[in-house]
Scaffold this motif. Structure first.
Motif, short mmCIF file in Angstrom:
data_model
loop_
_atom_site.label_atom_id
_atom_site.label_comp_id
_atom_site.label_asym_id
_atom_site.label_seq_id
_atom_site.Cartn_x
_atom_site.Cartn_y
_atom_site.Cartn_z
N UNK A 95 0.82 -1.15 -0.08
CA UNK A 95 0.02 -0.17 -0.07
C UNK A 95 0.80 1.13 0.09
N UNK A 96 1.90 1.03 0.68
CA UNK A 96 2.94 2.31 0.95
C UNK A 96 3.32 2.56 -0.44
N UNK A 97 3.90 1.41 -1.41
CA UNK A 97 4.59 1.62 -2.52
C UNK A 97 3.58 2.16 -3.60
N UNK A 98 2.33 1.48 -3.50
CA UNK A 98 1.31 2.14 -4.43
C UNK A 98 0.86 3.86 -4.26
N UNK A 99 0.93 4.12 -2.70
CA UNK A 99 0.76 5.65 -2.42
C UNK A 99 1.97 6.48 -3.05
N UNK A 100 3.15 5.84 -2.64
CA UNK A 100 4.24 6.74 -3.11
C UNK A 100 4.44 6.90 -4.68
N UNK A 101 3.77 5.99 -5.38
CA UNK A 101 3.91 6.14 -6.87
C UNK A 101 2.81 7.23 -7.26
N UNK A 102 2.07 7.69 -6.59
CA UNK A 102 0.95 8.60 -6.74
C UNK A 102 1.45 9.81 -6.34
N UNK A 103 2.58 9.72 -5.56
CA UNK A 103 3.35 11.19 -5.29
C UNK A 103 4.13 11.83 -6.30
N UNK A 104 3.68 13.05 -6.52
CA UNK A 104 4.47 13.55 -7.85
C UNK A 104 6.09 13.67 -7.75
N UNK A 105 6.42 14.08 -6.49
CA UNK A 105 7.90 14.04 -6.12
C UNK A 105 8.57 12.64 -6.11
N UNK A 106 7.75 11.55 -5.90
CA UNK A 106 8.51 10.22 -6.09
C UNK A 106 8.60 10.04 -7.47
N UNK A 107 7.71 10.52 -8.31
CA UNK A 107 7.93 10.13 -9.72
C UNK A 107 9.42 10.93 -10.15
N UNK A 108 9.56 11.98 -9.59
CA UNK A 108 10.83 12.72 -9.94
C UNK A 108 11.98 12.04 -9.24
N UNK A 109 11.88 11.47 -8.33
CA UNK A 109 12.95 10.48 -7.58
C UNK A 109 13.16 9.42 -8.59
N UNK A 110 11.99 8.70 -8.98
CA UNK A 110 12.49 7.70 -9.84
C UNK A 110 13.00 8.07 -11.02
N UNK A 111 12.61 9.08 -11.70
CA UNK A 111 13.40 9.66 -12.95
C UNK A 111 14.84 10.11 -12.70
N UNK A 112 15.10 10.49 -11.37
CA UNK A 112 16.35 10.90 -11.22
C UNK A 112 17.37 9.79 -10.90
N UNK A 136 14.41 17.55 -13.01
CA UNK A 136 13.46 18.13 -11.78
C UNK A 136 12.56 19.19 -12.34
N UNK A 137 13.21 19.99 -13.43
CA UNK A 137 12.17 21.05 -14.32
C UNK A 137 11.54 21.75 -13.36
N UNK A 138 10.24 21.83 -13.16
CA UNK A 138 9.29 22.65 -12.51
C UNK A 138 9.52 22.42 -10.99
N UNK A 139 10.09 21.49 -10.42
CA UNK A 139 10.22 21.12 -9.07
C UNK A 139 11.47 21.50 -8.48
N UNK A 140 11.97 22.74 -9.04
CA UNK A 140 13.25 23.06 -8.54
C UNK A 140 13.52 23.33 -7.20
N UNK A 141 12.21 23.93 -6.56
CA UNK A 141 12.32 24.44 -5.21
C UNK A 141 12.31 22.88 -4.26
N UNK A 142 12.18 21.66 -5.03
CA UNK A 142 12.02 20.23 -4.10
C UNK A 142 13.55 19.70 -4.67
N UNK A 143 14.33 20.38 -5.13
CA UNK A 143 15.62 19.70 -5.60
C UNK A 143 16.19 19.05 -4.53
N UNK A 144 16.59 19.67 -3.26
CA UNK A 144 17.03 18.93 -2.18
C UNK A 144 16.52 17.67 -1.63
N UNK A 145 15.19 17.72 -1.36
CA UNK A 145 14.31 16.58 -1.24
C UNK A 145 14.52 15.50 -2.22
#
Length: 340
Positions: A95-112, A136-145
């Motif tokens: 369930x946690x993995x499924x929830x994390x896949x819906x997290x837009x930041x997590x998509x960026x983590x996977x891509x990174x 990162x593109x439009x998520x530059x303010x979340x770069x460190x995370x």
């Protein structure tokens, strides 16, 4: 306190520690599996970084019973309570993995993570500018995370650390976590297999320094790594474990004496003993579990003993080296004196 009661208390404490370690190892395995799934997770092709090939989809256990079986074998428990608890954990992990896949930041983590692997494969420099531009593109303010989470996945899944080598230009490099000498020498598509080796070494250590082949595969199955299936990261896992790492002396793979039909087991190879330690492996597994090595008391005590033995061996080696240097110096001085 009566002697009998003291004995009962010691026995009860040992059982408590055993249950804690068994539970801890189940958590380690579940967390490692979740980290692997997140790091390898697919993403929409439209979101993929430019010039980045699509990652393969990792295999996953076909039924919860496989996870339960792996946990029972490694932890040494087959109790119904342990089985139910592990099923509950598997459900929560999924369930946690499924929830994390819906997290837009997590998509960026996977891509990174995919971006970093591509850079590693192509031996290209890794810069913050490129990560911002292509991932990162439009998520530059979340770069460190995003970078922190991607770095953790790289460490726990692949056994490599992302280190900043130029703080002015923000350039990074991937460093083999254990500094093992096979880095780059034993790769398929030049992707490091340190993480796989560390998991195998960890299972061997936790199974009393000698693990049956089926024990190894039951744990790897939890991570979607199967003996007869090509893995998108490790290629042919069976060949890597039973041939490549054996030839490189990181693992010893031998037939169990008098086994019919033949059964096989794994031990640490001489290079594993020389280039890493039980404490480093335990630290890795503890980090997967987000805890400290001392959370696994018996293994921690064994790792401490191993560290002490290594320290004594290094001290003895220094004494021998100093004695040889001293003897050689005296011989040279005596030879020079005689020549005069």
């Amino acid at each position: 306190m009566p002697r009998g009661q003291k004995g009962k208390l010691r026995t009860r404490e040992k059982r408590r520690q055993a249950r804690a370690e068994a539970q801890g190892l189940e958590d380690v395995q579940a967390t490692a599996a979740a980290a692997a799934a997140a790091a390898a997770g697919g993403s929409p092709s439209s979101d993929r970084p430019q010039n980045l090939p699509a990652a393969g989809t990792p295999s996953t256990p076909e039924a919860p019973e496989e996870t339960t079986s792996a946990s029972a074998v490694v932890s040494g428990t087959n109790s119904g309570e342990g089985t139910n608890r592990q099923k509950e954990k598997s459900s929560k992990s999924s369930k946690g993995t499924e929830d994390s896949c819906r997290d837009p930041l997590n998509k960026k983590v996977v891509l990174l993570v995919q971006f970093l692997l591509q850079k590693y494969q192509n031996k290209e420099p890794i810069t913050k500018a490129d990560m911002l531009k292509f991932v990162i593109k439009n998520y530059k303010y979340h770069f460190n995370e995003i970078l922190e989470r991607a770095s953790e996945h790289m460490e726990l899944t692949f056994g490599v650390d992302l280190k900043e080598v130029d703080p002015i230009r923000h350039c990074y490099t991937l460093v083999n976590k254990l500094d093992l000498t096979f880095n780059g020498a034993m790769t398929e598509e030049n992707i490091p297999k340190t993480g796989l080796l560390m998991i195998v070494l960890g299972v061997i250590f936790m199974k009393g320094n000698c693990a049956a082949e089926e024990d190894i595969w039951e744990v790897l199955n939890m991570m979607g790594v199967y003996a007869e299936r090509k893995h998108f990261i490790y290629g042919d896992p069976k060949k890597v474990i039973t041939e490549d790492l054996v030839e490189l002396k990181y693992l010893e793979y031998r037939q169990v004496a008098n086994s019919d039909p033949p059964c096989y087991e794994f031990l640490w190879g001489p290079r594993a003993h020389a280039e890493t330690s039980k404490m480093k492996i335990l630290e890795f597994l503890a980090k997967v579990h987000d805890t400290v090595p001392s959370a696994f008391p018996s293994w921690y005590e064994e790792a401490l003993r191993d560290e002490e033995e290594r320290a004594r061996a290094r001290a003895a080696a220094r004494v021998r080296t100093a004695a040889m240097v001293s003897a050689r110096s005296r011989a040279i001085a005596s030879s020079s004196s005689q020549a005069k």
